[in-house]
Design an enzyme around this catalytic site. Structure first.
Site, PDB file in Angstrom:
ATOM      1  N   ASN A 209     -28.766 -12.802  -0.818  1.00 43.89           N
ATOM      2  CA  ASN A 209     -28.143 -13.551   0.285  1.00 43.89           C
ATOM      3  C   ASN A 209     -27.442 -14.778  -0.267  1.00 43.89           C
ATOM      4  O   ASN A 209     -27.480 -15.036  -1.471  1.00 43.89           O
ATOM      5  CB  ASN A 209     -29.186 -13.905   1.341  1.00 43.89           C
ATOM      6  CG  ASN A 209     -30.295 -14.744   0.759  1.00 43.89           C
ATOM      7  OD1 ASN A 209     -30.050 -15.816   0.212  1.00 43.89           O
ATOM      8  ND2 ASN A 209     -31.523 -14.235   0.819  1.00 43.89           N
ATOM      9  N   PHE A 321     -38.460 -22.716   7.285  1.00 41.33           N
ATOM     10  CA  PHE A 321     -37.052 -22.967   7.598  1.00 41.33           C
ATOM     11  C   PHE A 321     -36.549 -21.824   8.465  1.00 41.33           C
ATOM     12  O   PHE A 321     -36.940 -20.671   8.266  1.00 41.33           O
ATOM     13  CB  PHE A 321     -36.217 -23.027   6.311  1.00 41.33           C
ATOM     14  CG  PHE A 321     -36.058 -24.424   5.779  1.00 41.33           C
ATOM     15  CD1 PHE A 321     -37.146 -25.098   5.246  1.00 41.33           C
ATOM     16  CD2 PHE A 321     -34.828 -25.067   5.823  1.00 41.33           C
ATOM     17  CE1 PHE A 321     -37.019 -26.391   4.764  1.00 41.33           C
ATOM     18  CE2 PHE A 321     -34.684 -26.357   5.347  1.00 41.33           C
ATOM     19  CZ  PHE A 321     -35.782 -27.022   4.816  1.00 41.33           C
ATOM     20  N   LYS A 335     -40.273 -18.794  15.959  1.00 39.35           N
ATOM     21  CA  LYS A 335     -40.809 -18.595  14.599  1.00 39.35           C
ATOM     22  C   LYS A 335     -41.984 -19.529  14.327  1.00 39.35           C
ATOM     23  O   LYS A 335     -42.964 -19.149  13.688  1.00 39.35           O
ATOM     24  CB  LYS A 335     -39.715 -18.904  13.557  1.00 39.35           C
ATOM     25  CG  LYS A 335     -38.953 -17.693  13.099  1.00 39.35           C
ATOM     26  CD  LYS A 335     -38.082 -18.036  11.911  1.00 39.35           C
ATOM     27  CE  LYS A 335     -37.100 -16.921  11.651  1.00 39.35           C
ATOM     28  NZ  LYS A 335     -36.065 -17.277  10.696  1.00 39.35           N
TER      29      LYS A 335
END
Ligand SMILES: Cc1cc2nc3c(=O)[nH]c(=O)nc-3n(C[C@H](O)[C@H](O)[C@H](O)COP(=O)(O)O)c2cc1C
Length: 397
Positions: A209, A321, A335
């Site tokens: 990524n 994060f 999350k």
């Protein structure tokens, strides 16, 4: 009480340095001063010696002390804090290039990079805005030097503009503020993960990524500056750091390393962009481009934070994060709950001016007690410092 070393270079603002010395002495600090040859034309050693009760250090080759000390090494070791004020364009350029042709610049090079160093640039506006000076200041800022930027005002040359050295009282406060922030993580063990992970397809190709690792590295370096004992675990990244880095490749590698280390830490900050999927069957040999299509079966990687939350000790703080392209706040809060985190740092990866590979970021920090802090766009070092202070505030309750 600290040992403060003040390096003075040859700018007109040198006349304010006796006041700066007095501020530190009144606060109970010990002060020693180095003057460049040009600085000694603006402010006399006698004034500074009288105030500091210490000999003023002039260029090594000018003094005749017997037996000869190696002054740049001794002074660099003696100092807890080094302040260069005023810092001329010339001295800043030498610092950027590592030129050590006088006592001040030799001491700068001999001074350990992990100790606090401040510079107070002061010069004519054109000199300050000259691309050479701008580049030099950026270079040394990236190496961790704290820059107390000049302000606008009437300059000695009668121009009005940016370049005036901050007043001694402001410099004193800025140094003291920074130092109190420096100790806030003393005694805490912090693990930071950074960078991408990569998942092999064959010996040549992989899936990864766009994470550069800059945010995670900035957090790790700032945590160290704030007194923490830092372990940085990084996926593949070309970033340079003075920290010891444990390099990992895939999500599974990262999880395995973390499983060994996490028990011992007080704070875990997962800034790494871990690949969500990996290739089920990695080919041992390079896949040939014989057919028109290549089908890869991807299987889910373990969710590292979720896995580690199973072994989380009472009192440990886990920070995740959330890099989101839509519904930033809702996804981040979800999350936070699903992974049993103490805190989550959300950033918007759709914005071109921040996040991936940028030196800047803008984030929102949510904690499980329900607080929300927006940290506006700034350099990643500044964002890192604010995130770490927020974590400390959370720990303090
Ligand atoms: C009167 C006078 C004032 C000066 N003021 C400045 C100043 O404020 N900032 C600066 O960068 N240079 C200033 N300079 C130029 C520096 O003194 C010059 O670049 C010198 O080489 C600096 O040496 P040093 O960095 O070793 O002290 C000034 C020069 C003179 C003659």
């Amino acid at each position: 009480m600290s040992n403060i070393l003040i390096g003075v270079s040859g700018g007109i603002a040198a006349y304010k340095i006796p006041i700066l010395c007095r501020k530190f002495i009144q606060a109970g600090d010990s002060v020693k001063v180095i003057l460049t040859e040009n600085a000694a034309k603006f402010v006399t050693p006698l004034t500074l010696e009288t105030l500091t009760k210490n000999r003023v250090y002039l260029d090594d080759f000018l003094t005749d002390i017997s037996p000869r000390d190696i002054e740049h090494i001794d002074l660099a070791e003696w100092a807890d804090i080094f302040i260069i004020a005023p810092a001329t364009a010339n001295t800043i350029a030498k610092m950027a290039c590592g030129i050590a042709d006088n006592l001040l610049t030799s001491t700068y090079l001999a001074y350990k990079t992990e100790k606090p160093l401040f510079i107070c640039p002061a010069m004519n506006t054109n000199m300050y805005q000259n691309p050479a000076t701008v580049d030099n200041l950026n270079k040394i800022a990236q190496r961790g030097v704290n820059i107390i930027s000049p302000i606008e005002g009437e300059l000695a040359c009668k121009d009005v503009g940016i370049g005036k050295m901050q007043e001694p009282e402001i410099i004193f406060e800025a140094v003291k503020d920074k130092l109190s922030a420096c100790n806030v993580l003393n005694g805490l063990k912090v693990i930071v993960t950074a960078g991408p992970t990569i998942e092999d397809i064959d010996p040549v190709r992989y899936i990864s990524n766009r994470s550069s690792g800059k945010m995670g590295y900035a957090i790790a370096e700032m945590a160290k500056k704030m007194g923490a004992d830092v372990t940085l675990i990084s996926g593949p990244s070309n970033l340079k750091t003075s920290l010891n880095v444990t390099k990992v490749k895939s999500a599974i590698n990262m999880l395995n390393v973390l499983k060994q280390k996490v028990e011992d830490c007080d704070i875990l900050i997962m800034a790494a962009a871990v690949a969500d999927y990996r290739v089920e069957n990695i080919s041992d040999i390079k896949i040939k481009k014989s057919s028109n299509e290549l089908h890869l079966k991807l299987i889910k990687n373990p969710d590292i934070l979720f896995e580690l939350s199973k072994v989380k000790r009472e009192g440990q703080v886990f920070v995740g994060f959330a890099a989101e392209s839509n519904d930033l706040e809702e996804n981040a809060v979800l999350k936070l709950k699903m992974k049993n985190l103490d805190m989550i740092v959300a950033n918007d990866i759709k914005r071109e001016d921040i996040a991936f590979d940028s030196d800047y970021n803008e984030v929102i920090v949510f904690n499980k007690k329900g607080s929300k802090l927006t940290i506006k766009k700034d350099k990643k070092e500044v964002i890192a410092e604010k995130i770490l202070k927020e974590i400390k505030a959370y720990i303090n309750g």
